[in-house]
Design a protein around this motif. Structure first.
Motif, PDB file in Angstrom:
ATOM      1  N   TYR A  10      50.410  26.582   4.341  1.00 45.45           N
ATOM      2  CA  TYR A  10      50.974  27.774   3.709  1.00 45.45           C
ATOM      3  C   TYR A  10      51.254  27.525   2.228  1.00 45.45           C
ATOM      4  O   TYR A  10      51.017  28.390   1.378  1.00 45.45           O
ATOM      5  CB  TYR A  10      52.263  28.196   4.413  1.00 45.45           C
ATOM      6  CG  TYR A  10      52.069  29.126   5.587  1.00 45.45           C
ATOM      7  CD1 TYR A  10      51.495  30.388   5.422  1.00 45.45           C
ATOM      8  CD2 TYR A  10      52.491  28.760   6.866  1.00 45.45           C
ATOM      9  CE1 TYR A  10      51.335  31.254   6.491  1.00 45.45           C
ATOM     10  CE2 TYR A  10      52.334  29.623   7.952  1.00 45.45           C
ATOM     11  CZ  TYR A  10      51.761  30.872   7.751  1.00 45.45           C
ATOM     12  OH  TYR A  10      51.598  31.725   8.814  1.00 45.45           O
ATOM     13  N   LEU A  17      49.681  34.703  -1.679  1.00 46.04           N
ATOM     14  CA  LEU A  17      50.744  35.441  -1.002  1.00 46.04           C
ATOM     15  C   LEU A  17      51.559  36.220  -2.022  1.00 46.04           C
ATOM     16  O   LEU A  17      51.547  35.911  -3.212  1.00 46.04           O
ATOM     17  CB  LEU A  17      51.644  34.475  -0.230  1.00 46.04           C
ATOM     18  CG  LEU A  17      50.951  33.541   0.764  1.00 46.04           C
ATOM     19  CD1 LEU A  17      51.981  32.646   1.456  1.00 46.04           C
ATOM     20  CD2 LEU A  17      50.136  34.317   1.775  1.00 46.04           C
ATOM     21  N   ASP A  45      60.494  40.387  14.036  1.00 44.17           N
ATOM     22  CA  ASP A  45      59.252  39.727  14.430  1.00 44.17           C
ATOM     23  C   ASP A  45      59.315  39.544  15.940  1.00 44.17           C
ATOM     24  O   ASP A  45      60.378  39.639  16.555  1.00 44.17           O
ATOM     25  CB  ASP A  45      59.143  38.385  13.710  1.00 44.17           C
ATOM     26  CG  ASP A  45      57.871  37.637  14.045  1.00 44.17           C
ATOM     27  OD1 ASP A  45      56.847  38.279  14.313  1.00 44.17           O
ATOM     28  OD2 ASP A  45      57.916  36.393  14.062  1.00 44.17           O
ATOM     29  N   ASN A  79      52.622  40.765  13.881  1.00 41.61           N
ATOM     30  CA  ASN A  79      51.270  40.449  13.407  1.00 41.61           C
ATOM     31  C   ASN A  79      50.295  40.222  14.555  1.00 41.61           C
ATOM     32  O   ASN A  79      49.142  39.863  14.301  1.00 41.61           O
ATOM     33  CB  ASN A  79      51.298  39.196  12.526  1.00 41.61           C
ATOM     34  CG  ASN A  79      51.707  39.483  11.097  1.00 41.61           C
ATOM     35  OD1 ASN A  79      51.990  40.624  10.730  1.00 41.61           O
ATOM     36  ND2 ASN A  79      51.760  38.443  10.279  1.00 41.61           N
ATOM     37  N   ASP A 190      48.740  35.481   9.963  1.00 40.26           N
ATOM     38  CA  ASP A 190      49.390  34.235  10.381  1.00 40.26           C
ATOM     39  C   ASP A 190      48.379  33.091  10.431  1.00 40.26           C
ATOM     40  O   ASP A 190      47.254  33.255  10.908  1.00 40.26           O
ATOM     41  CB  ASP A 190      49.999  34.378  11.770  1.00 40.26           C
ATOM     42  CG  ASP A 190      51.235  35.270  11.787  1.00 40.26           C
ATOM     43  OD1 ASP A 190      51.727  35.637  10.710  1.00 40.26           O
ATOM     44  OD2 ASP A 190      51.689  35.595  12.896  1.00 40.26           O
ATOM     45  N   LYS A 223      52.339  40.908   7.857  1.00 41.43           N
ATOM     46  CA  LYS A 223      53.288  40.108   7.072  1.00 41.43           C
ATOM     47  C   LYS A 223      52.611  38.860   6.532  1.00 41.43           C
ATOM     48  O   LYS A 223      51.869  38.223   7.266  1.00 41.43           O
ATOM     49  CB  LYS A 223      54.467  39.712   7.970  1.00 41.43           C
ATOM     50  CG  LYS A 223      55.272  40.886   8.509  1.00 41.43           C
ATOM     51  CD  LYS A 223      56.230  40.462   9.603  1.00 41.43           C
ATOM     52  CE  LYS A 223      55.476  40.000  10.834  1.00 41.43           C
ATOM     53  NZ  LYS A 223      56.362  39.597  11.946  1.00 41.43           N
ATOM     54  N   PRO A 224      52.785  38.516   5.265  1.00 41.29           N
ATOM     55  CA  PRO A 224      53.752  39.022   4.296  1.00 41.29           C
ATOM     56  C   PRO A 224      53.221  40.097   3.354  1.00 41.29           C
ATOM     57  O   PRO A 224      53.831  40.334   2.304  1.00 41.29           O
ATOM     58  CB  PRO A 224      54.078  37.756   3.491  1.00 41.29           C
ATOM     59  CG  PRO A 224      52.745  37.062   3.388  1.00 41.29           C
ATOM     60  CD  PRO A 224      52.092  37.295   4.748  1.00 41.29           C
ATOM     61  N   HIS A 252      56.957  31.776   5.174  1.00 43.24           N
ATOM     62  CA  HIS A 252      55.870  32.297   4.338  1.00 43.24           C
ATOM     63  C   HIS A 252      55.353  33.664   4.791  1.00 43.24           C
ATOM     64  O   HIS A 252      54.566  34.276   4.068  1.00 43.24           O
ATOM     65  CB  HIS A 252      54.703  31.299   4.319  1.00 43.24           C
ATOM     66  CG  HIS A 252      55.005  30.022   3.612  1.00 43.24           C
ATOM     67  ND1 HIS A 252      55.582  28.951   4.247  1.00 43.24           N
ATOM     68  CD2 HIS A 252      54.838  29.648   2.316  1.00 43.24           C
ATOM     69  CE1 HIS A 252      55.736  27.951   3.381  1.00 43.24           C
ATOM     70  NE2 HIS A 252      55.299  28.359   2.210  1.00 43.24           N
ATOM     71  N   THR A 253      55.750  34.127   5.951  1.00 46.28           N
ATOM     72  CA  THR A 253      55.339  35.462   6.393  1.00 46.28           C
ATOM     73  C   THR A 253      56.558  36.372   6.451  1.00 46.28           C
ATOM     74  O   THR A 253      56.744  37.237   5.600  1.00 46.28           O
ATOM     75  CB  THR A 253      54.607  35.403   7.745  1.00 46.28           C
ATOM     76  OG1 THR A 253      55.443  34.752   8.719  1.00 46.28           O
ATOM     77  CG2 THR A 253      53.311  34.646   7.626  1.00 46.28           C
ATOM     78  N   ASP A 254      57.427  36.183   7.437  1.00 45.93           N
ATOM     79  CA  ASP A 254      58.570  37.072   7.638  1.00 45.93           C
ATOM     80  C   ASP A 254      59.503  37.115   6.430  1.00 45.93           C
ATOM     81  O   ASP A 254      59.824  38.186   5.906  1.00 45.93           O
ATOM     82  CB  ASP A 254      59.375  36.618   8.864  1.00 45.93           C
ATOM     83  CG  ASP A 254      58.539  36.575  10.127  1.00 45.93           C
ATOM     84  OD1 ASP A 254      57.829  37.548  10.403  1.00 45.93           O
ATOM     85  OD2 ASP A 254      58.594  35.558  10.831  1.00 45.93           O
TER      86      ASP A 254
END
Length: 297
Positions: A10, A17, A45, A79, A190, A223-224, A252-254
């Motif tokens: 990530y 991102l 999530d 996701n 993801d 996401k993201p 790194h996503t949520d």
């Protein structure tokens, strides 16, 4: 892939991102009930927050119900793009959650709304789970497997799932895109997802590998990236964005995606990507800090 390896990957794709302001305070809380005076909309999530694989996380049902009784809005923002809308609703029902259809937003649902504008008349080559039916989509779709001709004949690619995907098929896709560049749309950004037996590789892992090799842009929904958060915001046009909280298990996503939108964010640590690990090490290394940290919701 281990959590440390996933985190490192990530970080290597960080420039792809969304950018977000400096992280939050990372205040430790026992559960989301402590946020009732600060948050009006709780956006969950799924994996690592409400469930791990086909198992609901203990206490998750009760907490969601408690928030409802407090007058809070609850949504799921997932996701998981392998499932149709009906399959997604059935999954949460199986897990014992009583979410209305309007309370579940999937990256696939958002992604599908954009497909016609990307490739309005051509055929889509779809990377999908084994039980995928082309008629599930409202575009002309062909499920991709091991035939190179299928890859070369379509006008765009859609990646919904990594179930059944392998190195040989990845090579077919890469070589076809190298010969003839076309849009690649990914409905699950993801890199990994927590399962009962470890972390599975997800569509984002393969998409970023292709971007490393071929350059160019991949179109991500989930996401993201902004489109899924915008979908939530349209539900609540009059709300102050800092009264919305994303509840997730990944930085790194949520967490990153929520903070990029001006939302608040709570990181859940005991069941998802960072289960059993010192999450503060990863927060310090990435600079992505949530507003709150809780072991479970």
């Amino acid at each position: 892939m281990t959590p440390d390896q996933a985190f490192d990957r990530y970080e290597k794709i960080r420039d792809r991102l969304p950018a977000a302001p400096q992280g939050g305070d990372g205040i430790q809380i026992a559960g989301l009930h402590e946020l009732a005076d600060q948050i009006d909309v709780f956006v969950f999530d799924a994996f690592g927050v409400l469930n791990v694989g086909e198992r609901p996380i203990p206490g998750a049902h009760d907490r969601v119900q408690q928030l409802r009784e407090m007058g809070k809005q609850v949504l799921v923002l997932t996701n998981a793009a392998s499932f149709t809308r009906a399959q997604t609703e059935a999954k949460f029902s199986r897990l014992g959650f009583e979410f209305a259809p309007s309370e579940i937003i999937s990256s696939r649902q958002v992604c599908e709304a954009h497909l016609a504008s990307i490739n309005p008349n051509g055929q889509w080559g779809v990377i999908a789970p084994p039980d995928f039916f082309p008629d599930d989509l409202e575009v002309d779709a062909l499920a991709l497997q091991g035939d190179q001709n299928d890859y070369d004949q379509v006008q765009a690619f859609l990646m919904l799932s990594a179930a059944g995907w392998n190195a040989d098929r990845q090579t077919l896709l890469r070589d076809s895109l190298r010969r003839t560049p076309r849009p690649l749309v990914v409905a699950n950004p993801d890199l990994v997802a927590p399962r009962e037996d470890g972390l599975s590789l997800e569509p984002g892992f393969y998409a970023h590998e292709l971007q490393d090799q071929l350059g160019g842009q991949v179109i991500f929904h989930g996401k993201p990236f902004a489109s899924v958060y915008e979908t939530v915001e349209r539900r609540f046009p009059d709300i102050n964005l800092n009264r919305i909280a994303m509840i997730g298990d990944t930085l790194h996503t949520d967490i990153l995606g929520a903070r990029a939108r001006g939302w608040r964010a709570a990181l859940i640590t005991d069941h998802g990507l960072f289960a059993g690990l010192d999450v503060h090490k990863f927060i310090d290394a990435s600079g992505i800090a949530p507003d709150w940290i809780a072991p479970s919701i």
